[in-house]
Design an enzyme around this catalytic site. Structure first.
Site, PDB file in Angstrom:
ATOM      1  N   ASP A  20      35.445  42.100  62.298  1.00  0.00           N
ATOM      2  CA  ASP A  20      36.037  41.007  61.521  1.00  0.00           C
ATOM      3  C   ASP A  20      35.579  39.646  62.038  1.00  0.00           C
ATOM      4  O   ASP A  20      35.296  38.736  61.255  1.00  0.00           O
ATOM      5  CB  ASP A  20      37.565  41.097  61.563  1.00  0.00           C
ATOM      6  N   LYS A  50      36.799  48.490  39.732  1.00  0.00           N
ATOM      7  CA  LYS A  50      37.085  47.549  38.650  1.00  0.00           C
ATOM      8  C   LYS A  50      35.779  47.199  37.947  1.00  0.00           C
ATOM      9  O   LYS A  50      34.842  46.697  38.575  1.00  0.00           O
ATOM     10  CB  LYS A  50      37.765  46.294  39.199  1.00  0.00           C
ATOM     11  N   ASP A  81      46.946  33.042  38.364  1.00  0.00           N
ATOM     12  CA  ASP A  81      47.410  34.076  37.436  1.00  0.00           C
ATOM     13  C   ASP A  81      48.342  35.042  38.172  1.00  0.00           C
ATOM     14  O   ASP A  81      48.202  36.254  38.075  1.00  0.00           O
ATOM     15  CB  ASP A  81      46.207  34.819  36.846  1.00  0.00           C
TER      16      ASP A  81
END
Length: 400
Positions: free
Chosen positions: A82, A149, A246
């Site tokens: 990371d 997706k 959103d």
């Protein structure tokens, strides 16, 4: 009434404080007896979060207290992985000096990790949903169930738009937080644009409310804390804050441990900038119901639009359903924007929640609180609600 056990003041708080760079908070949790190697559902430890966020002092403190320098999360990444992916060179040197390794190697430094199409069998994919941009499927990648997706071909075939998406996806890869959905990579050599994220089998907050209706106060406040922590992370991202734009119950998912995670942040930003998408933030996604008045009025706006949406989600968790659901969503947004209409706050809402919701959906964006202040208030409210029902918490319980 079944009440979700909460751990806002236990191991989970250690993770939160580590990612925030809150040294006093980390020391407080460690002094309580919380182990430095506790992890969340993704097996991400405090050291992962501190390394990812560039919190050098926290990294040194955790290592001093016995944190495992080579602990791996669910995706095989160590704290060094990371730190490298975000370019925190000083932390990389510290971790390496303590024996840190990076098992994912170059993957951690790739701008947008590309997964070969042959690794994912889309032919056997299970359709699990449809979003504003395309379908969502459950697939397997390297033995793990993940969400794929898809981006509809009119979008994916436009080279300008495609580049904008890939740039956004590369940005997502740098994000690490227990309350945001983890981006894994994008498929290459495919005839359509597909990206992978972690798969959360418990569905969305929308699904939960549709099934259970009104939530008990402890569960509702715990869920609100999860959302607020994820949003606070996005709003404090450096060098640029991430505005979701959103935030709705459909864009909040639940993992196996019962934790909520925010997803699909940033997509509406690209849509707004690229008319060619054929997508509007106010389209058939139900976003009108959660839209801040200044957005509906097409005025300039900032991070507080997410705070407004958050208020309506919290209201819905106590209500058990969307407010004004019998009205068309656009009519609801119009009345909020031009008549200052807000949903009623019944007497069964805890008083402090009523006050917080009113602050969060205030007509003046500058008056709405920031998520870091919302978190502080929610933590206090949660303790109060737990005392009412006699819920305790074991500080040494580990989140898995």
């Amino acid at each position: 009434m079944q009440v979700q056990k909460s751990d806002s003041d236990g191991p989970y708080r250690l993770l939160y404080c580590s990612g925030k760079g809150n040294k006093w908070g980390v020391m407080q949790e460690l002094d309580k007896g919380v182990e430095p190697n506790v992890g969340d559902y993704d097996r991400r430890k405090a050291l992962h979060l501190a390394a990812c966020e560039g919190c050098t002092e926290i990294v040194l403190l955790l290592l001093e207290k016995g944190a495992d320098v080579n602990s791996t999360d669910r995706w095989g990444r160590t704290p060094l992985s990371d730190a490298r992916s975000l370019g925190h060179l000083e932390i990389c040197k510290i971790l390496e000096a303590h024996g840190g390794i990076d098992p994912v190697g170059l993957d951690s430094q790739t701008p947008c990790y590309q997964i070969h199409y042959s690794e994912v069998h889309m032919k056997g994919a299970i359709l699990i949903g449809e979003g504003a941009f395309g379908e969502v499927y459950k697939v397997k990648w390297r033995g793990t169930e993940v969400a794929a997706k898809t981006i509809r071909s009119p979008i994916a075939s436009n080279e300008t738009v495609r580049k904008a998406f890939l740039k956004e996806l590369a940005f997502w890869q740098t994000l690490r937080h227990p309350n945001i959905v983890q981006f894994l990579g994008v498929l290459k050599d495919s005839d359509r644009l597909i990206f992978l994220t972690e798969y959360l089998q418990n569905g969305s907050l929308y699904d939960i409310l549709k099934k259970k209706g009104r939530l008990d106060p402890v569960t509702a406040v715990s869920y609100a804390l999860d959302i607020a922590r994820g949003m606070n992370y996005l709003h404090h991202h450096k060098p640029h804050a991430i505005i979701h734009r959103d935030l709705t119950p459909r864009n909040v998912l639940q993992d196996e441990a019962g934790r909520l995670k925010v997803t699909d942040f940033g997509l509406s930003k690209i849509a707004q900038e690229k008319d060619v998408y054929g997508y509007k933030m106010t389209g058939g996604t139900g976003s009108y119901r959660y839209m801040a008045p200044e957005v509906y009025r097409r005025e300039s706006y900032g991070k507080s639009v997410d705070v407004f949406s958050f208020a309506l989600i919290v209201h819905e968790m106590f209500q058990g359903r969307p407010s004004n659901r019998e009205e068309p969503p656009e009519h609801v947004a119009d009345k909020r924007a031009y008549e200052d209409s807000r949903p009623p706050l019944p007497s069964y809402y805890p008083e402090r929640i009523r006050v917080l919701i009113k602050q969060c959906w205030h007509r003046n964006p500058d008056v709405r609180p920031k998520f870091e202040d919302i978190i502080t208030e929610l933590e206090s409210i949660l303790e109060s609600e737990k005392r009412k029902v006699g819920i305790g918490f074991c500080h040494n319980c580990v989140i898995l």
